[in-house]
Design an enzyme around this catalytic site. Sequence first.
Site: not given
Ligand code: KIV
Length: 316
Positions: A54-55, A93, A123, A125, A192
Amino acid sequence: MSVTAFGHAGHKITTASLREHKLRHEPISCLTAYDYSAARIVDEAGVEMVLVGDSLAQTVLGYENTLSVTMDEMLHHVKAVRRGVKNALLIADMPYGSYQVDPKDAVRNAARFVKEGGAEIVKIEGGEKRAELVRRIINAEIPVAGHIGLTPQSVNVMGGYKLQGKDLSGIEQLRRDADALDRAGVSCLFLEGVPREVASIITAEVGTPTIGIGAGPDCDGQVLVFHDILNLTFGHSAKFVRRYGDVAALMTAAVQAFRADVKSHQYPSDEESYHLPKETKASLDSLLANPPTRYSSWQVLPTRKVNGNGDHVAAD
Ligand code: KIV
């Protein structure tokens, strides 16, 4: 029928192979990718896991943090990455709001990543408090990756992006989080923003492979953001980011050179232009050398007449 994954040569990484990597002490590499071209580059380099993180909210969409990115936006990118990934394990994510509110929605959203996006694992959190949800998603036949420590979706609760597990109670909480997710059956655990010592303890304590980012070298694997390693992010980068290339500089130089060539008539050259077939060119040259009177003999033009006022009128 052959069941070679995707019909491509190479070694397909699965959730099972992640565990084997841990058992064999073979480091696991993971990079984010958000589109087809990056996915191909990462996959073809042999990186074991591709994360559509989600970055992408910040790196690709220009949002301030990860909280704004939606399910539909994430899915759009997961689909593009799916088309470029053959061997790596593809992780999607789950964005903020897609799993925190209602467990049924969470399972439904996780299933969309698998069914519509082609992700192999999702994934989420959060630690202990997510263990029950992890079980529910796994019960729906969807493998889950955990993510603890500095969890960017909790930025407002954490009061910023801060290293986690700095004191004894923080360390204890992280160990409990890791243990709860491990017992719930996560296929891997992202750590992280935690001190190296803490990541090392957790890695030794859990059966699931740990994938670190800002968590030191003792994790079972390492993940970085594609744009970070290539200097494609704007602004400050964290201490753990290692730049492996300056793609921004390359891109800037290329874009400036293109602009300069256009301005100075250097682009395109004759070699970069299409040309008429020889015969057409010869006919055209002779026409140009001996120009016909206006409108008279260019076969391609419709026959038109000029009336007494000089206006063009259709032929009879
Ligand atoms: O969204 C992301 O890029 C991440 C990681 C870098 C672990 O969750």
